[in-house]
Design a protein around this motif. Sequence first.
Motif, short mmCIF file in Angstrom:
data_model
loop_
_atom_site.label_atom_id
_atom_site.label_comp_id
_atom_site.label_asym_id
_atom_site.label_seq_id
_atom_site.Cartn_x
_atom_site.Cartn_y
_atom_site.Cartn_z
N THR A 189 45.19 34.26 34.17
CA THR A 189 45.44 35.12 35.33
C THR A 189 44.70 34.68 36.58
O THR A 189 44.87 35.27 37.64
CB THR A 189 45.05 36.57 34.99
N PHE A 190 43.85 33.65 36.46
CA PHE A 190 43.05 33.21 37.61
C PHE A 190 43.95 32.61 38.70
O PHE A 190 44.96 31.95 38.42
CB PHE A 190 42.02 32.17 37.17
N THR A 191 43.52 32.83 39.95
CA THR A 191 44.18 32.23 41.11
C THR A 191 43.16 31.39 41.86
O THR A 191 41.98 31.33 41.49
CB THR A 191 44.75 33.31 42.05
N LYS A 192 43.62 30.76 42.92
CA LYS A 192 42.72 29.95 43.74
C LYS A 192 41.60 30.81 44.32
O LYS A 192 40.46 30.35 44.49
CB LYS A 192 43.52 29.28 44.88
N ASP A 249 39.24 59.67 33.41
CA ASP A 249 39.24 58.71 34.51
C ASP A 249 38.81 57.34 34.01
O ASP A 249 39.36 56.31 34.39
CB ASP A 249 38.31 59.17 35.64
N TYR A 250 37.80 57.33 33.12
CA TYR A 250 37.29 56.07 32.57
C TYR A 250 38.37 55.38 31.74
O TYR A 250 38.59 54.17 31.87
CB TYR A 250 36.07 56.38 31.71
N ILE A 251 39.07 56.14 30.89
CA ILE A 251 40.11 55.57 30.04
C ILE A 251 41.24 55.00 30.89
O ILE A 251 41.72 53.89 30.66
CB ILE A 251 40.65 56.63 29.06
N CYS A 252 41.68 55.76 31.90
CA CYS A 252 42.77 55.30 32.77
C CYS A 252 42.37 54.03 33.49
O CYS A 252 43.17 53.10 33.66
CB CYS A 252 43.14 56.38 33.78
N LEU A 253 41.11 53.96 33.93
CA LEU A 253 40.64 52.79 34.64
C LEU A 253 40.63 51.56 33.74
O LEU A 253 41.06 50.48 34.12
CB LEU A 253 39.21 53.05 35.18
N ASN A 254 40.17 51.74 32.49
CA ASN A 254 40.06 50.60 31.59
C ASN A 254 41.39 50.17 31.01
O ASN A 254 41.52 49.05 30.53
CB ASN A 254 39.06 50.93 30.47
N LYS A 255 42.40 51.04 31.02
CA LYS A 255 43.73 50.63 30.55
C LYS A 255 44.34 49.60 31.49
O LYS A 255 45.20 48.81 31.10
CB LYS A 255 44.64 51.85 30.44
N LYS A 256 43.88 49.58 32.74
CA LYS A 256 44.40 48.63 33.70
C LYS A 256 43.73 47.27 33.55
O LYS A 256 44.15 46.29 34.14
CB LYS A 256 44.17 49.14 35.13
N LYS A 257 42.63 47.23 32.78
CA LYS A 257 41.88 46.00 32.64
C LYS A 257 42.15 45.38 31.28
O LYS A 257 42.87 45.94 30.46
CB LYS A 257 40.38 46.29 32.81
N GLU A 258 41.54 44.25 31.02
CA GLU A 258 41.71 43.59 29.73
C GLU A 258 41.06 44.42 28.63
O GLU A 258 40.13 45.17 28.87
CB GLU A 258 41.05 42.21 29.76
N LYS A 259 41.55 44.27 27.40
CA LYS A 259 41.08 45.10 26.31
C LYS A 259 39.91 44.44 25.58
O LYS A 259 39.53 44.88 24.52
CB LYS A 259 42.22 45.37 25.33
N ARG A 260 39.32 43.41 26.16
CA ARG A 260 38.28 42.69 25.45
C ARG A 260 36.98 43.48 25.33
O ARG A 260 36.08 43.08 24.61
CB ARG A 260 37.99 41.35 26.11
N ILE A 293 48.27 31.78 45.81
CA ILE A 293 48.49 33.12 45.29
C ILE A 293 48.83 33.09 43.80
O ILE A 293 48.36 33.90 43.03
CB ILE A 293 49.62 33.83 46.08
N GLY A 294 49.65 32.14 43.38
CA GLY A 294 50.11 32.07 42.00
C GLY A 294 49.04 31.58 41.05
O GLY A 294 47.90 31.31 41.43
N PRO A 295 49.40 31.46 39.75
CA PRO A 295 48.43 30.97 38.76
C PRO A 295 48.01 29.53 39.04
O PRO A 295 48.72 28.77 39.70
CB PRO A 295 49.20 31.09 37.44
N LEU A 296 46.83 29.19 38.51
CA LEU A 296 46.28 27.85 38.74
C LEU A 296 47.13 26.81 38.02
O LEU A 296 47.55 27.01 36.87
CB LEU A 296 44.84 27.78 38.24
N VAL A 339 52.25 22.26 35.63
CA VAL A 339 51.59 22.59 34.37
C VAL A 339 50.44 23.55 34.67
O VAL A 339 49.63 23.29 35.56
CB VAL A 339 51.04 21.33 33.68
N LEU A 340 50.38 24.66 33.93
CA LEU A 340 49.31 25.63 34.15
C LEU A 340 47.97 25.04 33.74
O LEU A 340 47.85 24.34 32.74
CB LEU A 340 49.58 26.90 33.33
N ALA A 341 46.95 25.34 34.54
CA ALA A 341 45.60 24.83 34.28
C ALA A 341 44.88 25.73 33.29
O ALA A 341 45.03 26.95 33.32
CB ALA A 341 44.81 24.74 35.57
#
Length: 584
Positions: free
Chosen positions: A61-64, A567-578, A8-11, A23-25
């Motif tokens: 942020t990746f997990t197994k 709706d689009y703006i709210c959705l994308n605020k939850k995602k990365e800003k890249r 569940i946690g980070p790699l 050590v984080l991967a």
Amino acid sequence: MDSKERDIGPLRCQPCLADDNQVLASFYCIDCKECQCLRCKDVHRRFSYMTGHQIVKVKPTFTKEDINRFNTYFVCNVHNRKLEFICTKDNTLCCTECKENIHKTCQNVQEISHIANKDIDDFGYLQRETDGLRNKVMTLSKYLRDTYDALNNESPEMEKLTKALTDMKEKLFRKIDNFTEQLIADGRRQIEFKSKATIKKAELSEKLVTYIDELFEDIDYWKQVPHPQNLIIRHRLAEQFKECEEKFKDVSAHLRTPGEVTLSLHNKVHSLVEHKSDIGSVYYEDHGGNLTDLSDHRAVRIELLHSRNLRRRTLDQDNLTPDITGISFLDDGKLVVIDKTNRNIRIHEKHSTDLIWKTELTPCDVATVCDGKFVVTFPGLVVFYKIINNELYEYKHTRNVLNNSTISVKDKNSYVIGTSGANVPALLITDSGQEKDLNLRLNDCSSYSSKSLFFRTRVAELLAISFKDFNCILLIDMETKEHKNVANDELIKPGYMCIGPLDTLFVCCDLGKVVHLTAEGSVLSALSTDIIEPKCISMSKDQTELAVAGSGQLLVYKIVKTDAYHDYICLNKKKEKRFQSVFY
């Protein structure tokens, strides 16, 4: 830490875990199927028997679960075996069992490793197609939601039905009261039935948007994977894209326009009063529609907030009629205004007196950098300014050889300078003064007026060039050099442009119009302004205001966005800003 927490946690770096070090991967070896930190990755590459191992970066942020999903791209869906072949005829990935059974007699099956290096990476095309499909689904989602809201706002429809029934009551005796209630109930049932079907499609389209967003992120991230896994992943993602297309076709099939409740009566109703079942009925009437007829979800409208007449004279300054050739919003909402005729730079703020500074040379255009800093173009010169305590300071300048016209920000260290009346429409200049050729050439355009704008979308970096003499805009992909010529009845003498919301741009045109254009070249709308000839334009950093200048006037409008936009703006605020466009 138990195995469940680990999944569940980070790699974490697996070699380090063997030594009980947490050590984080940062990397993942496809061949070893092992997560590694930077140190272990470097050690990993030192051994000769590991030379050639395919290693990719992983997000913090990746997990197994993400790694497991990544590994499924390389496994056959049918036989759960490693994908090693591709049928070039069917463009189908195959495992050994597929090759021996399904493609046993096929002469077009080749090993992926043999053709991967010859195959041209086409993640960009898949990104553009996925982003285009997403815009279609968002447009459909907005339409279905609007239809649902209209269906549930029954007041206008039921008022029409009630009035029709009331008029009929006066002619058909009081007996009509016996079936009025039933007819109204039938109308409500018709609307309820239609609304349930519409909201079902709306919910399906919204789920599809989420799925496409995940696919888009996978495409954008995993394009870094080296050969031959690169080819496999692209095919698997393309398969998911085709599934999205099919689902979109299912949701958009049999699209209907919002209709109305209509009362249908027999011609000889007066002779059938005793038989209410034969008097008439209520039905819901709508008409077939096409997805191409729907309003794009990115469309906006504008409302005037305030205006400023720049032609007013002051006691200590006798200005000529201003020729505003550049405006740009600062981070705090103030506007930098370039007056070419009077050779001045002014800072405009609502309800405040403009701050004005004279320049020795004739300024051309302006672009905001950040933190109160902005850059102004002059003929053969680019000057960097900053405002401190309401005072203007020049902190840097660079010279260039071409005649500067427009400027737009590429990133925090480089700018795209547009040139008017030249075969070279634009060049790149760094804040250190270094010029770079963009390898763009126009044929026979040295005598025509043009304006340039660089802007970044979710999938590409584009250069827009407007040609006032040809009533068109040229959109050029900066990487592939592919171009598209955009012409429309609304694009009358296009001039200055600015970045708009959601991969769009605003274009100043003749007859008091500002044309809202998508990065794909589609006209969303032609927005009317109170300026006969809009000269220059800028959108605020928070995308809520649009400033338009021309004929000695400066107008600031509120950008009114649709529900689908929010709706689009709210959705994308939850995602990365890249994926967001660069606004400085």
